[in-house]
Design an enzyme around this catalytic site. Structure first.
Site, mmCIF file in Angstrom:
data_model
loop_
_atom_site.group_PDB
_atom_site.id
_atom_site.type_symbol
_atom_site.label_atom_id
_atom_site.label_comp_id
_atom_site.label_asym_id
_atom_site.label_seq_id
_atom_site.Cartn_x
_atom_site.Cartn_y
_atom_site.Cartn_z
ATOM 1 N N HIS A 178 -2.048 32.211 7.400
ATOM 2 C CA HIS A 178 -1.913 30.776 7.600
ATOM 3 C C HIS A 178 -2.090 30.417 9.082
ATOM 4 O O HIS A 178 -2.678 29.382 9.412
ATOM 5 C CB HIS A 178 -0.538 30.310 7.114
ATOM 6 C CG HIS A 178 -0.478 30.102 5.632
ATOM 7 N ND1 HIS A 178 0.664 30.283 4.888
ATOM 8 C CD2 HIS A 178 -1.436 29.743 4.750
ATOM 9 C CE1 HIS A 178 0.403 30.031 3.614
ATOM 10 N NE2 HIS A 178 -0.859 29.700 3.518
ATOM 11 N N GLU A 414 -21.561 35.733 -5.567
ATOM 12 C CA GLU A 414 -20.754 36.635 -4.745
ATOM 13 C C GLU A 414 -20.672 38.025 -5.356
ATOM 14 O O GLU A 414 -20.297 38.985 -4.680
ATOM 15 C CB GLU A 414 -19.349 36.051 -4.542
ATOM 16 C CG GLU A 414 -18.685 35.594 -5.821
ATOM 17 C CD GLU A 414 -17.458 34.717 -5.561
ATOM 18 O OE1 GLU A 414 -16.972 34.691 -4.409
ATOM 19 O OE2 GLU A 414 -16.987 34.059 -6.500
ATOM 20 N N ASP A 437 -17.431 37.501 -0.024
ATOM 21 C CA ASP A 437 -17.322 38.499 -1.078
ATOM 22 C C ASP A 437 -18.634 39.232 -1.309
ATOM 23 O O ASP A 437 -18.639 40.429 -1.607
ATOM 24 C CB ASP A 437 -16.849 37.856 -2.387
ATOM 25 C CG ASP A 437 -15.331 37.840 -2.505
ATOM 26 O OD1 ASP A 437 -14.689 38.735 -1.927
ATOM 27 O OD2 ASP A 437 -14.791 36.952 -3.174
ATOM 28 N N ARG A 447 -13.543 42.860 5.199
ATOM 29 C CA ARG A 447 -13.738 42.271 6.527
ATOM 30 C C ARG A 447 -12.453 42.201 7.328
ATOM 31 O O ARG A 447 -12.490 42.002 8.542
ATOM 32 C CB ARG A 447 -14.356 40.876 6.391
ATOM 33 C CG ARG A 447 -13.486 39.870 5.674
ATOM 34 C CD ARG A 447 -14.282 38.644 5.276
ATOM 35 N NE ARG A 447 -13.505 37.708 4.486
ATOM 36 C CZ ARG A 447 -13.014 36.571 4.954
ATOM 37 N NH1 ARG A 447 -13.244 36.222 6.190
ATOM 38 N NH2 ARG A 447 -12.317 35.766 4.186
ATOM 39 N N CYS A 484 -21.611 28.897 1.213
ATOM 40 C CA CYS A 484 -20.340 28.302 1.607
ATOM 41 C C CYS A 484 -19.373 29.311 2.218
ATOM 42 O O CYS A 484 -18.205 29.005 2.417
ATOM 43 C CB CYS A 484 -19.674 27.606 0.416
ATOM 44 S SG CYS A 484 -19.231 28.728 -0.932
#
Length: 524
Positions: A178, A414, A437, A447, A484
């Site tokens: 977050h 993906e 993905d 990653r 995206c």
């Protein structure tokens, strides 16, 4: 000495290191177990009130994060064990710390990044209550400091004054946390995954969050090189602002659509619709917090974004739960969730929950230019089943006289099976490439794992070849193709993406200007 890490929010910071690891908070024990229980309940209430006040003073994605913390604090599952321990003779602070530390250890031991990222939230909740129990404040770092430690709490980030610079350097941490989301949205430099090699806790340091590194005790030559890089980055960011209000075009005048990715409906409050071409990805899993959202809650969320966008398209992804995004009461525990029951697979297994979302989307579609896409599609049958459920719910709403519209239905690209055999999906309305993905599955490298992060690159020839194959197929069949994933907002990746044939990118709002500037510098 330079220690390498993973960039979580790009930028540069030069300043004194400030140790985030605070000494244990002192607590004065009460006279009886009953008084200890009252003290803990009162402290939890104070923490909730403090978070509620922060909700009122923040915007963007911060309120959603804080509301998640409040919901956890109000959950008896956290306070119950602590209260039981008090009944067995423990003081309130020890009981609460032990209960939360047990939960934190379970999250930190997970092999999935999402769970490890949420450990920071639990530490934040733990410390909020401990502070309330002791009625102690929290030491603030000097202006422009680089906050350094194992991890950082979201509330600590929100309470820090970033107006004079500064940054975040974490031994652990996660690009999916977050705080990383908050740092990217506010332009605060942040590096994670520095590891235990980084031990020095004093003195001035240089934080390079563009490439990912922290320099301790820098030499004059290192300081000069760092300042040149920081100046270049600032110049590029400043120059990019001139592109924000203009359509994105390459040097040769080729138009490129640039849309935005959002996670919460409130994200659009800080975005001028004139600066983007719509919403290329609205994630809906964040609506699925500790409780499953009902139809009306989802309808209002989707309608808000659609009305903000006006005639511009809004692509909403059906809930992508599972993998690194568990949802209580919906997802299932698995030994390898990234290859398990996630995305559309999970939605089709739980049609009772999926149909609620479908009805909300069908009803919201009348308020704007809605497109819907399905995540984690691997076979044509999955798409056919999901589309059939949309048709069924449309018929049911029509029978009830409820206003609705069936939007175009597309899929995320993906899973490599789609990219390798796009002809099997020729009946979809559009393709949207999820580069995060796709790269992860093609390269078999997470990653957010510092040891293999260098392998997880959308610019690897194998990943680019699949992206080019999808864009070529889409162009030949008249099927729109966009991207995206995070790569769409990475200036270093944009030339390769455009060279692969993409002409539609969706990026984080904070990356809009830099993405448009990078496009303008490409000779396509």
């Amino acid at each position: 000495m330079r220690v390498e890490g993973i960039p979580a929010s790009p930028g540069y910071a030069e300043g004194p290191l400030f140790d985030l690891e605070q000494p244990p908070t002192s607590y004065k024990a009460r006279a009886s177990a009953e008084e200890e229980k009252v003290a803990l309940v009162s402290a939890i209430g104070k923490a909730v009130d403090r978070l509620a006040a922060l909700v009122e003073s923040t915007d963007g994605d911060a309120p959603g994060i804080l509301e998640f913390h409040i919901a956890m604090l109000e959950d008896d599952a956290l306070s119950g064990p602590a209260l039981a321990a008090i009944g067995s003779g423990q003081p309130a602070d020890a009981a609460w710390r032990a209960a939360l530390d047990g939960e934190i250890a379970g999250y930190e031991a997970s092999d999935q990044d999402y769970f490890r990222a949420r450990a920071a939230d639990l530490r934040d909740i733990r410390d909020q209550v401990l502070r309330a129990l002791s009625e102690a404040g929290e030491a603030a770092g000097p202006p422009g400091a680089i906050l350094y430690g194992e991890d950082i709490a979201p509330t600590r980030f929100l309470e820090t004054d970033w107006s004079e610079g500064g940054g975040i350097a974490l031994k652990r941490g996660s690009t999916a946390s977050h705080v990383a989301m908050l740092a990217r949205s506010r332009g605060v430099p942040m590096v994670v995954g520095l590891g235990d090699e980084a031990q020095t806790l004093t003195g001035v340091a240089l934080l390079d969050a563009e490439r990912g590194g922290l320099i301790f005790s820098p030499s004059p030559a290192e300081i000069e090189a760092f300042r040149q890089s920081a100046s270049s980055f600032a110049d590029r960011r400043g120059a990019a602002k001139t592109f924000l209000a203009e359509p994105a075009v390459t040097k040769a005048g080729t138009a490129v659509r640039v849309q935005v990715n959002i996670a919460y409906p409130s994200d659009v409050d800080g975005i001028d619709i004139a600066t983007c071409d719509g919403v290329g990805l609205m994630r809906t899993e964040f609506l699925f917090g500790k409780t499953l959202p009902d139809e009306e809650t989802q309808y209002r969320a989707y309608r808000k974004v659609l009305e903000w966008a006006g005639d511009k398209p809004v692509t909403i992804r059906t809930v992508d739960a599972g993998g690194d995004k568990p949802v209580p009461g919906f997802t299932v525990g698995e030994t390898n969730p990234f290859l398990g029951l996630r995305g559309i697979r999970l939605s089709l297994k739980r049609p009772d929950i999926f149909r609620v979302q479908i009805r909300a989307l069908l009803r919201a579609a009348i308020h704007g230019n809605l497109k819907v896409m399905f995540p984690m599609i691997a076979t044509p049958d999955e798409y056919a089943q999901a589309a059939a459920l949309f048709a069924e719910e449309g018929v049911a709403l029509a029978a009830q006289g409820v206003a609705h519209r069936l939007p175009p239905l597309g899929i995320m690209v993906e899973v490599p099976s789609v990219a390798l055999a796009p002809e099997d999906f020729a009946d979809v309305a559009f393709f949207s490439i999820g580069s995060n993905d796709l790269a992860q599955y093609v390269m078999a490298a997470a990653r957010d794992n510092a040891a293999v992060a260098h392998l997880n690159s959308v610019r690897h020839p194998a990943v680019l070849r699949l992206i080019a194959a999808i864009t070529t197929f889409g162009r030949e069949r008249g099927i729109p193709v966009s991207l995206c994933g995070d790569a769409g907002g990475d200036p270093a990746a944009i030339p390769a993406l455009l060279d692969a044939g993409l002409r539609d990118l969706s990026v984080a709002p904070a990356q809009l200007a830099m993405a448009k500037a990078a496009i303008a510098d490409v000779s396509v």
